[in-house]
Design a protein around this motif. Structure first.
Motif, PDB file in Angstrom:
ATOM      1  N   MET A   1      54.876  47.227  27.221  1.00 15.52           N
ATOM      2  CA  MET A   1      55.893  46.557  26.763  1.00 15.52           C
ATOM      3  C   MET A   1      55.274  45.035  26.286  1.00 15.52           C
ATOM      4  O   MET A   1      56.450  44.291  25.765  1.00 15.52           O
ATOM      5  N   THR A   2      53.718  44.036  26.992  1.00 17.54           N
ATOM      6  CA  THR A   2      53.735  43.256  26.170  1.00 17.54           C
ATOM      7  C   THR A   2      53.441  42.736  24.903  1.00 17.54           C
ATOM      8  O   THR A   2      54.049  43.323  24.129  1.00 17.54           O
ATOM      9  N   PRO A   8      46.798  48.116  24.498  1.00 11.93           N
ATOM     10  CA  PRO A   8      47.846  49.133  25.185  1.00 11.93           C
ATOM     11  C   PRO A   8      47.118  49.541  26.329  1.00 11.93           C
ATOM     12  O   PRO A   8      47.487  50.465  27.246  1.00 11.93           O
ATOM     13  N   HIS A   9      46.168  48.222  26.521  1.00 11.28           N
ATOM     14  CA  HIS A   9      45.540  48.839  28.450  1.00 11.28           C
ATOM     15  C   HIS A   9      45.831  48.239  29.160  1.00 11.28           C
ATOM     16  O   HIS A   9      46.725  47.278  29.138  1.00 11.28           O
ATOM     17  N   THR A  10      45.721  48.596  30.394  1.00 17.06           N
ATOM     18  CA  THR A  10      45.768  48.104  31.180  1.00 17.06           C
ATOM     19  C   THR A  10      44.021  48.025  32.500  1.00 17.06           C
ATOM     20  O   THR A  10      43.544  48.606  32.158  1.00 17.06           O
ATOM     21  N   ALA A  11      44.456  46.667  32.864  1.00 18.01           N
ATOM     22  CA  ALA A  11      43.225  46.582  33.882  1.00 18.01           C
ATOM     23  C   ALA A  11      43.882  46.013  35.386  1.00 18.01           C
ATOM     24  O   ALA A  11      44.336  45.867  35.463  1.00 18.01           O
ATOM     25  N   LEU A  12      43.155  46.796  36.374  1.00 19.86           N
ATOM     26  CA  LEU A  12      43.024  46.274  37.581  1.00 19.86           C
ATOM     27  C   LEU A  12      42.176  44.904  38.042  1.00 19.86           C
ATOM     28  O   LEU A  12      41.579  44.621  37.421  1.00 19.86           O
ATOM     29  N   VAL A 103      43.256  44.681  27.262  1.00 19.80           N
ATOM     30  CA  VAL A 103      44.362  44.521  27.976  1.00 19.80           C
ATOM     31  C   VAL A 103      45.629  43.404  28.192  1.00 19.80           C
ATOM     32  O   VAL A 103      45.633  42.594  27.457  1.00 19.80           O
ATOM     33  N   GLY A 104      46.968  44.810  28.347  1.00 19.45           N
ATOM     34  CA  GLY A 104      47.622  43.571  28.094  1.00 19.45           C
ATOM     35  C   GLY A 104      48.630  44.042  29.476  1.00 19.45           C
ATOM     36  O   GLY A 104      49.703  42.852  29.199  1.00 19.45           O
ATOM     37  N   TYR A 129      51.615  38.621  28.691  1.00 16.45           N
ATOM     38  CA  TYR A 129      51.124  39.962  30.046  1.00 16.45           C
ATOM     39  C   TYR A 129      52.033  40.895  30.575  1.00 16.45           C
ATOM     40  O   TYR A 129      52.775  40.123  31.154  1.00 16.45           O
ATOM     41  N   ASP A 130      52.308  41.748  30.803  1.00 10.79           N
ATOM     42  CA  ASP A 130      53.084  42.862  31.682  1.00 10.79           C
ATOM     43  C   ASP A 130      52.340  42.743  32.640  1.00 10.79           C
ATOM     44  O   ASP A 130      51.185  42.906  32.489  1.00 10.79           O
TER      45      ASP A 130
END
Length: 185
Positions: A1-2, A8-12, A103-104, A129-130
Motif C-alpha cells: 500500500m506504499t 512493489p517489493h520488500t527489503a530487510l 522497494v516500497g 514506505y510501508d
C-alpha cells in the motif's frame, strides 16, 4: 500500500548491528539469532538485505567498533549504507538503493531501538514506505543511568507505539520474527 509508485517489493533492513553499538545490548544473543534467521530467510526468498552502519567520533569508519558483529555476515553483493545520523535516510543513498530495487516496504531490525531504529522507521514512513518493525529483532543498551527506562521497557514502548502508527496510503506494523512475511499473501 506504499505511496511510492512502482515499488512493489520488500527489503530487510539491518541497522547498526556493529561491535561498538550492540556491545552490552539487551538480549543481544537472542536478538542477533532472530536477525540472522531473518537474513537467511530473506536470502532464500531473494528479498534484498540492506545493511546500515553508523559512523561518528565514537565509531570511526574502519575501526573495530564500527565493524559489523561477527555473528551477522554481510554478503558482498548486499548494499552497505553508510550513515552519520540516526535516520538511515538522512545524508545517505538509502532511498536510491531501495528505489533501484523497487522497494516500497521495509522490514526493520537492528539497534538501537530508541535511537537509530526509531529515527529510521519514522524517516521511512514519512518518505512513503510501508514499515514493519520486527518486535523481537531490535535492541538497545541500558541508558537508565541517564533517566531512560530499562531496555526491555524501551523496546516494548517502541513496539507499542509503532503498532498504532497511521498515515494516508501507508501501513505500519509490528510483528515477531517468526511471523514476518516478506511476500504479500
Amino acid at each position: 500500500m506504499t505511496t511510492l509508485t512502482d515499488r512493489p517489493h520488500t527489503a530487510l533492513l539491518v541497522i547498526d548491528m556493529q561491535n561498538g553499538v550492540v556491545d552490552g545490548a539487551h538480549e543481544r544473543t537472542a536478538t542477533t539469532a532472530r536477525i540472522a534467521a531473518l537474513i537467511e530467510r530473506a536470502r532464500e526468498e531473494r528479498v534484498p538485505v540492506i545493511w546500515v552502519r553508523h559512523s561518528d567520533e565514537d565509531l570511526p569508519r574502519g575501526s573495530d567498533s564500527w565493524e559489523g558483529i561477527p555473528e551477522l555476515v554481510r554478503d558482498d553483493a548486499e548494499p552497505l549504507v553508510h550513515k552519520a545520523y540516526g535516520d538511515s535516510f538522512e545524508g545517505t543513498d538509502l532511498d536510491d538503493v531501495l528505489g533501484r530495487a523497487g522497494v516500497g516496504r521495509l522490514v526493520v531490525t537492528g539497534a538501537e531501538s530508541d535511537a537509530c531504529v526509531r529515527s529510521t522507521i519514522h524517516g521511512a514512513f514519512t518518505r512513503g514506505y510501508d514499515v514493519t518493525l520486527v518486535s523481537d529483532a531490535h535492541t538497545t543498551g541500558d541508558k537508565s543511568a541517564w533517566g531512560a527506562p530499562p531496555p526491555q521497557q524501551v523496546i516494548a514502548h517502541t513496539n507499542l507505539y509503532w503498532g498504532f502508527q497511521a498515515a494516508p496510503g501507508r501501513l505500519a506494523a509490528v510483528v515477531p520474527a517468526a511471523d514476518v512475511a516478506f511476500r504479500s499473501a
